[in-house]
Scaffold this motif. Structure first.
Motif, PDB file in Angstrom:
ATOM      1  N   LEU A  31       0.822  -1.202   0.000  1.00 40.74           N
ATOM      2  CA  LEU A  31       0.000   0.000   0.000  1.00 40.74           C
ATOM      3  C   LEU A  31       0.857   1.252   0.000  1.00 40.74           C
ATOM      4  CD1 LEU A  31      -2.753   1.457   0.314  1.00 40.74           C
ATOM      5  CD2 LEU A  31      -2.512   1.170   2.788  1.00 40.74           C
ATOM      6  N   VAL A  32       1.957   1.230   0.740  1.00 41.17           N
ATOM      7  CA  VAL A  32       2.824   2.397   0.865  1.00 41.17           C
ATOM      8  C   VAL A  32       4.249   2.012   0.501  1.00 41.17           C
ATOM      9  CG1 VAL A  32       3.729   4.165   2.420  1.00 41.17           C
ATOM     10  CG2 VAL A  32       1.361   3.373   2.674  1.00 41.17           C
ATOM     11  N   THR A  33       4.872   2.813  -0.357  1.00 39.82           N
ATOM     12  CA  THR A  33       6.283   2.659  -0.694  1.00 39.82           C
ATOM     13  C   THR A  33       6.983   3.976  -0.394  1.00 39.82           C
ATOM     14  OG1 THR A  33       5.762   1.083  -2.459  1.00 39.82           O
ATOM     15  CG2 THR A  33       7.938   2.117  -2.510  1.00 39.82           C
ATOM     16  N   GLY A  34       7.945   3.945   0.516  1.00 37.14           N
ATOM     17  CA  GLY A  34       8.545   5.203   0.950  1.00 37.14           C
ATOM     18  C   GLY A  34       7.504   6.008   1.703  1.00 37.14           C
ATOM     19  N   ASP A  35       7.226   7.208   1.197  1.00 41.81           N
ATOM     20  CA  ASP A  35       6.207   8.042   1.843  1.00 41.81           C
ATOM     21  C   ASP A  35       5.031   8.306   0.913  1.00 41.81           C
ATOM     22  OD1 ASP A  35       7.466   9.665   0.022  1.00 41.81           O
ATOM     23  OD2 ASP A  35       7.720  11.374   1.377  1.00 41.81           O
ATOM     24  N   VAL A  36       4.805   7.384  -0.037  1.00 42.46           N
ATOM     25  CA  VAL A  36       3.718   7.566  -1.007  1.00 42.46           C
ATOM     26  C   VAL A  36       2.822   6.336  -0.999  1.00 42.46           C
ATOM     27  CG1 VAL A  36       3.107   8.008  -3.416  1.00 42.46           C
ATOM     28  CG2 VAL A  36       5.193   9.011  -2.461  1.00 42.46           C
ATOM     29  N   GLY A  37       1.516   6.543  -0.822  1.00 45.79           N
ATOM     30  CA  GLY A  37       0.557   5.451  -0.912  1.00 45.79           C
ATOM     31  C   GLY A  37       0.079   5.269  -2.341  1.00 45.79           C
ATOM     32  N   ALA A  38      -0.473   4.087  -2.633  1.00 48.48           N
ATOM     33  CA  ALA A  38      -0.907   3.803  -3.998  1.00 48.48           C
ATOM     34  C   ALA A  38      -2.155   2.925  -3.979  1.00 48.48           C
ATOM     35  CB  ALA A  38       0.205   3.103  -4.784  1.00 48.48           C
ATOM     36  N   VAL A  39      -3.137   3.286  -4.815  1.00 49.87           N
ATOM     37  CA  VAL A  39      -4.377   2.528  -4.930  1.00 49.87           C
ATOM     38  C   VAL A  39      -4.840   2.551  -6.390  1.00 49.87           C
ATOM     39  CG1 VAL A  39      -5.128   3.023  -2.569  1.00 49.87           C
ATOM     40  CG2 VAL A  39      -5.784   4.570  -4.414  1.00 49.87           C
ATOM     41  N   ARG A  40      -5.829   1.692  -6.670  1.00 48.42           N
ATOM     42  CA  ARG A  40      -6.504   1.695  -7.971  1.00 48.42           C
ATOM     43  C   ARG A  40      -7.987   1.889  -7.727  1.00 48.42           C
ATOM     44  NH1 ARG A  40      -6.698  -2.903 -11.127  1.00 48.42           N
ATOM     45  NH2 ARG A  40      -7.284  -1.498 -12.816  1.00 48.42           N
ATOM     46  N   MET A  41      -8.668   2.545  -8.694  1.00 45.90           N
ATOM     47  CA  MET A  41     -10.103   2.741  -8.508  1.00 45.90           C
ATOM     48  C   MET A  41     -10.836   2.840  -9.843  1.00 45.90           C
ATOM     49  SD  MET A  41     -11.731   5.931  -9.012  1.00 45.90           S
ATOM     50  CE  MET A  41     -11.397   7.687  -9.126  1.00 45.90           C
ATOM     51  N   ARG A  42     -12.153   2.572  -9.763  1.00 45.16           N
ATOM     52  CA  ARG A  42     -13.103   2.833 -10.840  1.00 45.16           C
ATOM     53  C   ARG A  42     -14.205   3.726 -10.272  1.00 45.16           C
ATOM     54  NH1 ARG A  42     -15.100  -2.758 -13.210  1.00 45.16           N
ATOM     55  NH2 ARG A  42     -16.304  -1.371 -14.576  1.00 45.16           N
ATOM     56  N   VAL A  43     -14.880   4.455 -11.154  1.00 47.07           N
ATOM     57  CA  VAL A  43     -15.826   5.449 -10.671  1.00 47.07           C
ATOM     58  C   VAL A  43     -17.085   5.474 -11.526  1.00 47.07           C
ATOM     59  CG1 VAL A  43     -14.686   7.269 -12.035  1.00 47.07           C
ATOM     60  CG2 VAL A  43     -16.137   7.912 -10.104  1.00 47.07           C
ATOM     61  N   PHE A  44     -18.222   5.692 -10.850  1.00 42.46           N
ATOM     62  CA  PHE A  44     -19.490   5.998 -11.511  1.00 42.46           C
ATOM     63  C   PHE A  44     -19.818   7.439 -11.159  1.00 42.46           C
ATOM     64  CE2 PHE A  44     -23.928   6.455 -12.266  1.00 42.46           C
ATOM     65  CZ  PHE A  44     -24.264   5.542 -13.264  1.00 42.46           C
ATOM     66  N   GLU A  45     -19.849   8.311 -12.173  1.00 44.98           N
ATOM     67  CA  GLU A  45     -20.114   9.729 -11.940  1.00 44.98           C
ATOM     68  C   GLU A  45     -21.601  10.028 -12.113  1.00 44.98           C
ATOM     69  OE1 GLU A  45     -17.491  12.887 -13.112  1.00 44.98           O
ATOM     70  OE2 GLU A  45     -16.197  11.452 -14.161  1.00 44.98           O
ATOM     71  N   ARG A  46     -22.165  10.743 -11.158  1.00 47.40           N
ATOM     72  CA  ARG A  46     -23.565  11.149 -11.270  1.00 47.40           C
ATOM     73  C   ARG A  46     -23.734  12.030 -12.515  1.00 47.40           C
ATOM     74  NH1 ARG A  46     -24.256  16.280  -7.069  1.00 47.40           N
ATOM     75  NH2 ARG A  46     -22.315  17.257  -7.731  1.00 47.40           N
ATOM     76  N   GLY A  47     -24.811  11.799 -13.235  1.00 47.34           N
ATOM     77  CA  GLY A  47     -25.084  12.565 -14.438  1.00 47.34           C
ATOM     78  C   GLY A  47     -24.279  12.144 -15.639  1.00 47.34           C
ATOM     79  N   VAL A  48     -23.427  11.094 -15.493  1.00 48.97           N
ATOM     80  CA  VAL A  48     -22.570  10.677 -16.604  1.00 48.97           C
ATOM     81  C   VAL A  48     -22.580   9.160 -16.769  1.00 48.97           C
ATOM     82  CG1 VAL A  48     -20.275  10.819 -17.648  1.00 48.97           C
ATOM     83  CG2 VAL A  48     -21.046  12.651 -16.117  1.00 48.97           C
ATOM     84  N   GLY A  49     -22.217   8.431 -15.695  1.00 48.53           N
ATOM     85  CA  GLY A  49     -22.005   6.992 -15.771  1.00 48.53           C
ATOM     86  C   GLY A  49     -20.550   6.686 -15.467  1.00 48.53           C
ATOM     87  N   GLU A  50     -20.093   5.490 -15.808  1.00 46.82           N
ATOM     88  CA  GLU A  50     -18.682   5.182 -15.580  1.00 46.82           C
ATOM     89  C   GLU A  50     -17.825   6.006 -16.528  1.00 46.82           C
ATOM     90  OE1 GLU A  50     -15.411   1.608 -14.989  1.00 46.82           O
ATOM     91  OE2 GLU A  50     -17.277   1.134 -16.066  1.00 46.82           O
TER      92      GLU A  50
END
Length: 284
Positions: A203-222
């Motif tokens: 999750l963290v390397t050095g002082d930087v965290g890292a993640v992955r994500m997907r999003v559904f935006e209101r009024g738009v969709g994915e």
């Protein structure tokens, strides 16, 4: 009567926009006209519209505060939105490339429905100070196609509303069907963007965290990316990780990678901005 307008197509990590120059605020785009511009089959095609207008024509108070330009952001369905983290970088890039503004050492102020926000240059392209954030501690359950049971979500307000959901694996993230709107219980009064996130390993390397994500935006969709959603995601994971969590994060989305920093109670988002082409479109 029809009206022909000029436009430029741009994107930030695949989150794409129709940019409409309207410096003096002469245009009054209806929801149907915005939706027509954003239609991917019969229009230009985009996740939203960025109308480039002087603050004095929209909000004189922001002009007096130093924000000459106002980002009038509209979702693909024509509805208005408070902010757009990818959009504001594309907006600034358009101003610079078109000669409408210059970027000094202290950046540029851009008026938005979430107030005037400062944008500066960064190693990734541009960095936008999204201002102060707020974590919403009320319990929200999120149901989505591809999840076997409802999952708890954390509400995060970064100028617009988000609900962030932690998933257990890359397979769960890939298996989501975001062609359907996730169901929030209770449903926020103004709706919310919904982010689904998994941690990197480590999750963290050095002082930087890292993640992955997907999003559904209101009024738009994915969408391929959501700038404010990326910021909300980093804030949520940082909160879940506890007091030793870093203040710098990278967030991978289907359209690329964005950076997030937390400084003095503010959240800052950095990433690229690209202009693709320009043209004209006739609005009914």
């Amino acid at each position: 009567m029809s009206t022909t307008i000029s436009f430029t197509k741009g994107h930030g990590t695949g989150n794409d926009f129709v940019i409409v120059p309207d410096p003096d605020g002469a245009l009054d785009l209806t929801e149907d006209q915005v939706a027509a511009l954003c239609d991917r089959h019969f229009g230009v095609g985009a996740d939203g519209v960025l109308r480039v207008v002087r603050s004095a024509a929209i909000d004189p108070a922001q002009a007096a505060g130093g924000a000459e330009w106002f980002m009038d952001y509209r979702n693909a369905d024509g509805s208005t939105a408070e902010m757009c983290g990818n959009g504001i970088r594309v907006y600034v890039h358009y101003l610079l490339q078109s000669g409408l503004a210059a970027l000094g050492d202290d950046g540029i102020l851009i008026g938005t429905r979430n107030g005037a926000l400062r944008v500066t240059r960064s190693d990734l392209g541009y960095e936008a100070d999204l201002g102060r954030f707020r974590l919403e501690r009320g319990d929200v359950l999120v149901r989505a196609r591809g999840l076997d049971v409802a999952r708890p979500g954390l509400g995060v307000d970064v100028g617009n509303p988000h609900v962030v959901v932690a998933l257990s694996s890359e397979d769960e993230l890939a298996g989501l069907d975001l062609t359907a709107h996730p169901i929030l219980d209770p449903a926020p009064p103004a709706g919310a963007n919904v982010e689904f996130v998994v941690p990197a390993d480590p999750l963290v390397t050095g002082d930087v965290g890292a993640v992955r994500m997907r999003v559904f935006e209101r009024g738009v969709g994915e969408t391929l990316s959501c700038g404010t959603g990326v910021a909300a995601t980093a804030l949520a994971v940082r909160d879940w990780a506890g007091s030793g969590a870093p203040d710098r994060w990278t967030v991978d989305v289907p359209g690329g990678r964005l950076g997030v920093r937390m400084v003095d109670g503010h959240v800052l988002l950095s990433g690229p901005a690209t202009l693709v082409y320009s043209g004209q479109f006739t609005l009914a």
